[in-house]
Enzyme design. Structure first.
Site, PDB file in Angstrom:
ATOM      1  N   LYS A  93     -28.691 -62.954  63.535  1.00 15.37           N
ATOM      2  CA  LYS A  93     -29.605 -63.683  64.429  1.00 15.37           C
ATOM      3  C   LYS A  93     -29.244 -63.545  65.911  1.00 15.37           C
ATOM      4  O   LYS A  93     -30.128 -63.576  66.765  1.00 15.37           O
ATOM      5  CB  LYS A  93     -29.617 -65.173  64.069  1.00 15.37           C
ATOM      6  CG  LYS A  93     -30.302 -65.483  62.740  1.00 15.37           C
ATOM      7  CD  LYS A  93     -30.362 -66.989  62.516  1.00 15.37           C
ATOM      8  CE  LYS A  93     -30.764 -67.306  61.105  1.00 15.37           C
ATOM      9  NZ  LYS A  93     -30.914 -68.753  60.866  1.00 15.37           N
ATOM     10  N   ASP A 129     -36.337 -71.737  63.513  1.00 18.50           N
ATOM     11  CA  ASP A 129     -35.413 -72.687  62.864  1.00 18.50           C
ATOM     12  C   ASP A 129     -35.561 -74.110  63.423  1.00 18.50           C
ATOM     13  O   ASP A 129     -35.526 -75.086  62.664  1.00 18.50           O
ATOM     14  CB  ASP A 129     -33.956 -72.229  63.022  1.00 18.50           C
ATOM     15  CG  ASP A 129     -33.577 -71.144  62.025  1.00 18.50           C
ATOM     16  OD1 ASP A 129     -34.239 -71.039  60.967  1.00 18.50           O
ATOM     17  OD2 ASP A 129     -32.616 -70.392  62.296  1.00 18.50           O
TER      18      ASP A 129
HETATM   19  P1  NAP Z   1     -22.074 -70.593  61.740  1.00 17.23           P
HETATM   20  O1  NAP Z   1     -22.671 -70.151  63.024  1.00 17.23           O
HETATM   21  O2  NAP Z   1     -21.102 -69.745  61.023  1.00 17.23           O
HETATM   22  O3  NAP Z   1     -21.386 -72.048  62.002  1.00 17.23           O
HETATM   23  C1  NAP Z   1     -20.621 -72.676  61.003  1.00 17.23           C
HETATM   24  C2  NAP Z   1     -20.309 -74.124  61.407  1.00 17.23           C
HETATM   25  O4  NAP Z   1     -19.664 -74.745  60.283  1.00 17.23           O
HETATM   26  C3  NAP Z   1     -19.328 -74.228  62.582  1.00 17.23           C
HETATM   27  O5  NAP Z   1     -19.636 -75.401  63.305  1.00 17.23           O
HETATM   28  C4  NAP Z   1     -17.977 -74.378  61.868  1.00 17.23           C
HETATM   29  O6  NAP Z   1     -17.006 -75.092  62.601  1.00 17.23           O
HETATM   30  C5  NAP Z   1     -18.377 -75.238  60.689  1.00 17.23           C
HETATM   31  N1  NAP Z   1     -17.439 -75.093  59.580  1.00 17.23           N
HETATM   32  C6  NAP Z   1     -17.234 -74.000  58.810  1.00 17.23           C
HETATM   33  N2  NAP Z   1     -16.263 -74.244  57.894  1.00 17.23           N
HETATM   34  C7  NAP Z   1     -15.835 -75.519  58.117  1.00 17.23           C
HETATM   35  C8  NAP Z   1     -14.850 -76.336  57.513  1.00 17.23           C
HETATM   36  N3  NAP Z   1     -14.110 -75.889  56.499  1.00 17.23           N
HETATM   37  N4  NAP Z   1     -14.680 -77.592  57.979  1.00 17.23           N
HETATM   38  C9  NAP Z   1     -15.452 -78.067  58.994  1.00 17.23           C
HETATM   39  N5  NAP Z   1     -16.403 -77.334  59.617  1.00 17.23           N
HETATM   40  C10 NAP Z   1     -16.584 -76.071  59.179  1.00 17.23           C
HETATM   41  O7  NAP Z   1     -23.223 -70.895  60.647  1.00 17.23           O
HETATM   42  P2  NAP Z   1     -24.749 -71.315  60.930  1.00 17.23           P
HETATM   43  O8  NAP Z   1     -25.598 -70.116  60.934  1.00 17.23           O
HETATM   44  O9  NAP Z   1     -24.758 -72.236  62.093  1.00 17.23           O
HETATM   45  O10 NAP Z   1     -25.106 -72.120  59.580  1.00 17.23           O
HETATM   46  C11 NAP Z   1     -24.562 -73.407  59.345  1.00 17.23           C
HETATM   47  C12 NAP Z   1     -25.168 -73.976  58.055  1.00 17.23           C
HETATM   48  O11 NAP Z   1     -26.574 -74.188  58.214  1.00 17.23           O
HETATM   49  C13 NAP Z   1     -24.999 -73.043  56.848  1.00 17.23           C
HETATM   50  O12 NAP Z   1     -24.673 -73.836  55.729  1.00 17.23           O
HETATM   51  C14 NAP Z   1     -26.383 -72.446  56.677  1.00 17.23           C
HETATM   52  O13 NAP Z   1     -26.631 -72.109  55.319  1.00 17.23           O
HETATM   53  C15 NAP Z   1     -27.281 -73.615  57.122  1.00 17.23           C
HETATM   54  N6  NAP Z   1     -28.607 -73.175  57.598  1.00 17.23           N
HETATM   55  C16 NAP Z   1     -29.705 -73.629  56.910  1.00 17.23           C
HETATM   56  C17 NAP Z   1     -30.970 -73.269  57.343  1.00 17.23           C
HETATM   57  C18 NAP Z   1     -32.172 -73.771  56.591  1.00 17.23           C
HETATM   58  O14 NAP Z   1     -33.277 -73.252  56.826  1.00 17.23           O
HETATM   59  N7  NAP Z   1     -32.036 -74.744  55.717  1.00 17.23           N
HETATM   60  C19 NAP Z   1     -31.129 -72.428  58.466  1.00 17.23           C
HETATM   61  C20 NAP Z   1     -29.973 -71.992  59.149  1.00 17.23           C
HETATM   62  C21 NAP Z   1     -28.722 -72.374  58.703  1.00 17.23           C
HETATM   63  P3  NAP Z   1     -15.956 -74.318  63.574  1.00 17.23           P
HETATM   64  O15 NAP Z   1     -16.670 -74.101  64.864  1.00 17.23           O
HETATM   65  O16 NAP Z   1     -14.819 -75.275  63.673  1.00 17.23           O
HETATM   66  O17 NAP Z   1     -15.593 -73.028  62.886  1.00 17.23           O
END
Ligand code: NAP
Length: 315
Positions: A93, A129
């Site tokens: 993205k 989104d």
């Molecule tokens: P990303 O950019 O990789 O960000 C991941 C986030 O999760 C960061 O804030 C990270 O914190 C945190 N995190 C990861 N492991 C962790 C842990 N063990 N303990 C605490 N915090 C943790 O991912 P993203 O694209 O933003 O996606 C985030 C979530 O949203 C995913 O589950 C994804 O499937 C979901 N999502 C859903 C939709 C939908 O349409 N429903 C759309 C987009 C995303 P740090 O900064 O500390 O690493």
């Protein structure tokens, strides 16, 4: 040329070479991609749209597995093949931005594109989104984002899209809480740079002294994707009686949602966000109105299919 692709097959970028299939094609690109239920969502909506307008009867949505280093080549081949629209998921993205001919204001503020539209000169970026999240909150809890006090968990790509949407929708307060606090601080600084009011945003957890209570907690972390994951925040520590939205939809009930239900708080998972971002993407590509209920039904069918494929045999 191979047989016309089935919407449920997963293609590689090699399959795009010399593409000559008749029809109008859409695709989602990701790595990995076989978990994506987008083809079921879009085909279900397109089947209903085709009853009103036969032009949609040859539209086909496929998944393409694209590694990070293949993205530029994939976009070239998709453009040459005339793919009308593209969705992007992890990890593309943000990385896609240098390859676009332009971006709308929303996608620019969110610093990411999840929807590309083919133009004469190349692909143009949008981001659905934030819209998907706003519609999902409305549908799940019966209220809009305007005037809410929101606790946003996470500071990655999904959190940024959510935060931009919140600021644009006129929330009253936004707390961003993240495991790595410096990333939450960086996110707030980026949001202020892109025009979000600084008075709105705070880093960390709200406490009762600064607010009467939080109205909405959103899990935008990836914590909960594995069944053994703990909840990203103890909800009993959050002041007020907030509605709880988890962007995760597989598993359907994360520990975060289980805890919300245990405390008697309204709770919903991220399937509705996925559906509404899909509706907006298809509206962008088709210029037509897209049936939400068909898209939602397609999402449930797709999820059942994916879950049945990932269960150990015999279950
Ligand atoms: P990303 O950019 O990789 O960000 C991941 C986030 O999760 C960061 O804030 C990270 O914190 C945190 N995190 C990861 N492991 C962790 C842990 N063990 N303990 C605490 N915090 C943790 O991912 P993203 O694209 O933003 O996606 C985030 C979530 O949203 C995913 O589950 C994804 O499937 C979901 N999502 C859903 C939709 C939908 O349409 N429903 C759309 C987009 C995303 P740090 O900064 O500390 O690493």
């Amino acid at each position: 040329m191979s047989a016309i692709p089935d919407p449920t097959t997963v293609l590689s970028i090699d399959d795009l070479k010399g593409w000559g299939h008749p029809g109008t094609f859409l695709a989602v690109l990701g790595w990995p991609i076989s978990h994506s239920i987008s083809p079921w969502m879009h085909q279900a909506a397109l089947a209903v749209m085709a009853r009103e307008n036969p032009m949609f009867s040859d539209w086909v949505y496929v998944r393409v597995e694209v590694r990070p280093e293949e993205l530029a080549c994939a976009l070239d081949r998709l453009g040459e093949a005339g793919f009308r629209g593209i969705n992007l998921t992890v990890p593309h993205k943000v990385e896609v931005l240098p390859f676009l001919v332009g971006q709308d204001e929303e996608s620019r503020a969110m610093g990411a594109a999840n929807t590309l539209r083919l133009t004469e000169n190349g692909y143009y970026g949008h981001n659905s989104d934030g819209y998907g999240l706003a519609r999902a909150v409305e549908e799940s809890f019966g209220f809009g984002l305007k005037g809410l006090r929101v606790l946003l968990l996470g500071a990655g790509g999904a959190a940024r899209a959510a935060a931009v949407q919140m600021a644009r929708s006129g929330v009253e307060g936004l707390w961003i809480h993240n495991r790595t606090q410096s990333k939450a601080e960086a996110l707030v600084a980026q949001l202020i740079d892109s025009g979000c009011p600084s008075s709105l945003m705070k880093v960390g957890m709200p406490d009762l002294k600064e607010t009467d209570g939080v109205d909405l907690v959103i899990n935008a972390t990836s914590l909960g994707l594995r069944p053994e994951d703990p909840t990203p925040v103890g909800l009993a520590l959050v002041p007020g009686k907030p509605a709880c939205y988890d962007m995760i939809y597989n598993p359907a009930r994360t520990r975060f949602l289980g805890e919300a239900a245990g405390l008697g708080l309204p709770a919903a998972n991220g399937l509705s966000m996925l559906v509404h971002q899909g509706v907006r993407s298809l509206e962008i590509w088709s210029g037509a109105s897209v049936p939400e209920s068909a898209m939602a039904e397609g999402a449930r069918t797709g999820l059942e299919k994916i879950l049945s494929e990932t269960l150990p045999s015999g279950q």
